[in-house]
Motif scaffolding. Sequence first.
Motif, PDB file in Angstrom:
ATOM      1  N   VAL A 318       0.775  -1.342   0.077  1.00 46.54           N
ATOM      2  CA  VAL A 318       0.046  -0.122   0.109  1.00 46.54           C
ATOM      3  C   VAL A 318       0.897   1.356   0.137  1.00 46.54           C
ATOM      4  N   GLY A 319       0.217   2.345  -0.615  1.00 48.95           N
ATOM      5  CA  GLY A 319       0.801   3.608  -0.457  1.00 48.95           C
ATOM      6  C   GLY A 319       2.296   3.702  -1.266  1.00 48.95           C
ATOM      7  N   ASP A 320       3.554   4.239  -0.750  1.00 50.01           N
ATOM      8  CA  ASP A 320       4.661   4.373  -1.362  1.00 50.01           C
ATOM      9  C   ASP A 320       5.199   2.897  -1.510  1.00 50.01           C
ATOM     10  N   ALA A 321       4.921   2.155  -0.736  1.00 50.55           N
ATOM     11  CA  ALA A 321       5.621   0.733  -0.641  1.00 50.55           C
ATOM     12  C   ALA A 321       5.285  -0.060  -2.152  1.00 50.55           C
ATOM     13  N   ALA A 322       3.874   0.603  -2.564  1.00 52.79           N
ATOM     14  CA  ALA A 322       3.584  -0.004  -3.986  1.00 52.79           C
ATOM     15  C   ALA A 322       4.175   0.515  -5.169  1.00 52.79           C
ATOM     16  N   ALA A 323       4.370   1.988  -5.113  1.00 54.40           N
ATOM     17  CA  ALA A 323       4.830   2.700  -6.277  1.00 54.40           C
ATOM     18  C   ALA A 323       4.722   4.229  -5.828  1.00 54.40           C
ATOM     19  N   PHE A 324       5.706   5.022  -6.717  1.00 54.22           N
ATOM     20  CA  PHE A 324       5.506   6.413  -6.428  1.00 54.22           C
ATOM     21  C   PHE A 324       5.789   6.864  -7.965  1.00 54.22           C
ATOM     22  N   MET A 325       5.204   8.101  -8.087  1.00 57.18           N
ATOM     23  CA  MET A 325       4.892   8.510  -9.579  1.00 57.18           C
ATOM     24  C   MET A 325       5.670   9.804  -9.685  1.00 57.18           C
ATOM     25  N   ASP A 326       5.146  10.959  -9.086  1.00 52.08           N
ATOM     26  CA  ASP A 326       5.559  12.219  -9.029  1.00 52.08           C
ATOM     27  C   ASP A 326       4.650  12.847  -7.993  1.00 52.08           C
ATOM     28  N   PHE A 328       3.697  16.118  -8.447  1.00 54.35           N
ATOM     29  CA  PHE A 328       3.066  17.234  -9.106  1.00 54.35           C
ATOM     30  C   PHE A 328       1.622  16.872  -8.945  1.00 54.35           C
ATOM     31  N   TYR A 329       1.013  17.833  -8.785  1.00 50.47           N
ATOM     32  CA  TYR A 329      -0.709  17.680  -8.716  1.00 50.47           C
ATOM     33  C   TYR A 329      -0.949  16.769  -7.251  1.00 50.47           C
ATOM     34  N   SER A 330       0.126  16.328  -6.403  1.00 50.81           N
ATOM     35  CA  SER A 330      -0.027  15.730  -5.169  1.00 50.81           C
ATOM     36  C   SER A 330      -0.777  14.280  -5.290  1.00 50.81           C
ATOM     37  N   PRO A 331      -0.623  13.458  -6.036  1.00 40.20           N
ATOM     38  CA  PRO A 331      -1.252  12.394  -6.351  1.00 40.20           C
ATOM     39  C   PRO A 331      -1.144  11.270  -5.169  1.00 40.20           C
ATOM     40  N   GLY A 332       0.069  11.530  -4.237  1.00 37.46           N
ATOM     41  CA  GLY A 332       0.624  10.493  -3.399  1.00 37.46           C
ATOM     42  C   GLY A 332      -0.495   9.939  -2.732  1.00 37.46           C
ATOM     43  N   MET A 333      -1.334  10.882  -1.979  1.00 44.68           N
ATOM     44  CA  MET A 333      -2.292  10.511  -0.748  1.00 44.68           C
ATOM     45  C   MET A 333      -3.500   9.955  -1.331  1.00 44.68           C
ATOM     46  N   ASP A 334      -3.879  10.304  -2.780  1.00 41.29           N
ATOM     47  CA  ASP A 334      -4.684   9.816  -3.707  1.00 41.29           C
ATOM     48  C   ASP A 334      -4.511   8.252  -3.775  1.00 41.29           C
ATOM     49  N   TRP A 335      -3.207   7.989  -4.276  1.00 37.64           N
ATOM     50  CA  TRP A 335      -2.943   6.563  -4.403  1.00 37.64           C
ATOM     51  C   TRP A 335      -2.819   5.824  -3.078  1.00 37.64           C
ATOM     52  N   ILE A 336      -2.703   6.309  -1.865  1.00 36.90           N
ATOM     53  CA  ILE A 336      -2.792   5.683  -0.654  1.00 36.90           C
ATOM     54  C   ILE A 336      -4.321   5.369  -0.456  1.00 36.90           C
ATOM     55  N   SER A 337      -5.096   6.525  -0.737  1.00 35.48           N
ATOM     56  CA  SER A 337      -6.708   6.301  -0.707  1.00 35.48           C
ATOM     57  C   SER A 337      -7.000   4.894  -1.406  1.00 35.48           C
ATOM     58  N   PHE A 338      -6.693   4.865  -2.718  1.00 42.16           N
ATOM     59  CA  PHE A 338      -7.120   3.528  -3.512  1.00 42.16           C
ATOM     60  C   PHE A 338      -6.403   2.370  -2.900  1.00 42.16           C
ATOM     61  N   THR A 339      -5.214   2.323  -2.782  1.00 42.56           N
ATOM     62  CA  THR A 339      -4.407   0.985  -2.267  1.00 42.56           C
ATOM     63  C   THR A 339      -4.898   0.669  -1.124  1.00 42.56           C
TER      64      THR A 339
END
Length: 505
Positions: A318-326, A328-339
Amino acid sequence: MTIDDESVYDVVIIGGALSGGATATLLLRQNPGIRILIVEKSAQLSRRVGEATVEVSAYFMGRVLGLTQYLNECHLVKQGLRFWFASDEVKNLGEASELGGRYQVRLPSYQLDRAAFDEEVLRRACLAGAHLLRPASVTGVELSSGQDQTITLKNGDGSKTIRARWVVDASGVGAMLARKEGWWKSNTEHPTAAAWSRWKGVKDWDGRELAEKFPEWASAVYSVRGTATNHVIGDGWWSWWIPLKGGDMSVGVVFDQRLVEWPQDGRGIGDRLKAFLMEHPVGRELLVDAEFDAADVHWRKNLAYYSTTFAGDGFVLVGDAAAFMDPFYSPGMDWISFTTTSAAELITAQRRGEPMSERIERHNRTFARSHRCWFEAIYKDKYEYMGEFDLMSLAFTLDLGFYYLGIVSQPFKMGVKALLVPPFSEPISGPFFRFISMYNRRLAKIARRRRHLKLLGRKNRGRRCLIPGFTLKSTDVGLLLKGIFQWIWLELTEGWHTWFRRAAS
Ligand SMILES: Cc1cc2nc3c(=O)[nH]c(=O)nc-3n(C[C@H](O)[C@H](O)[C@H](O)COP(=O)(O)OP(=O)(O)OC[C@H]3O[C@@H](n4cnc5c(N)ncnc54)[C@H](O)[C@@H]3O)c2cc1C
């Protein structure tokens, strides 16, 4: 707490920051009585990047985790995104071009101090029943499909081996499982790097000093500028300016290593960061009296990576342990929400006795596709045109419009189950993926031609693009259409030069 070698848990979570705490919270809600152990390396979580939420992550924190009141009391309400462009002709803040909203935003989002926020999520997960072992590190995991997993821990009492049916890897950029199992891949198509710190003494965007110095500038916008995520932007780089409750400002630079040469001199990273930003007229104005916290200066290169595997019968990333893109536009915590939402659903399904293999295959397919398409559509080669006011205004209008139309609207209309469907993972998103990828590639190509002809920055002085802001109303498709017409106009007036030529021209 202490644990012994015979301890058996249903779930062991590696890492107690946002991804770990959120997964525990969802699991405890869906599986009363489940035995969860969170293992966190630090005695106290420190400040970390990931301070700006956007609409989906704010929905997740507010409505899913139930933190709206806490967010309002202890963090800052965010006023969207704002961008500042310059060129050699721009001498001061008043002359810099501005992109952002004229009015306050319509949907909630927040600026977070993650040291406080993640501790609160963790505290609530423990109140709900999770066990927490800290400071302690997971040093090894033996995976066993469909069986108990074997986890080795190290804490003050020495090493211990425990068992759990599931391991959730929420170890962040350390990406423990992906690295150990050989799934970790650097995204070499996107070589970005970042330097950042927290600062004191940054000028008040909405204060009297700047309003008196640049009265026209001050009255051009009705919104509060200072609680937006402000972006001071140049060719191949951007910087974030995120205010934190209490007065500190998080300021950092991200750049494409192919386009920007980061100063390599004898000075420390903090001094080089300040010198870099002081080259920009907006940075110079705001930072002149500011000081970075020398104990809180960070540098990271090759930011983008991903795991080729996201889950198996007994583990999930989950979160950054799964992937990190960029960032810009702050997608990191959206990715956390989905994962985290999907991870909790996967584990809960196994506990209900549902067959796993097809689910796991779908989980891996879904997140691999989402991550790849999200990156390709929005981020690939974006730094080529990021410093161009007109190109970025167009991209921002379209990127934001499609984000509202296809992503933000879903949880507000369908509830939390929308978070089981990450962006671009469903076949219906195929045409949108192709269209978004197409205009982003075209804008990059147009910028490459400008760079080749030394025409970059010609439209960066004294302009303002103040978009009215998107809502979830279908009539806002009109704003998107306006952006599409502007793109067509750009193609007819400039883009055609590159229609039949190869990339460099
Ligand atoms: C420059 C930059 C700017 C960013 N800006 C934004 C932004 O504005 N908005 C946004 O949404 N996202 C942003 N992000 C992304 C965001 O920072 C991350 O997505 C988010 O912080 C990840 O949270 P996490 O809980 O997955 O991992 P982390 O916050 O990294 O937490 C991992 C935790 O695991 C613990 N841990 C690690 N290994 C072990 C172990 N072996 N045993 C026990 N514990 C362990 C660590 O101590 C840590 O507490 C940014 C990222 C970068 C690089």
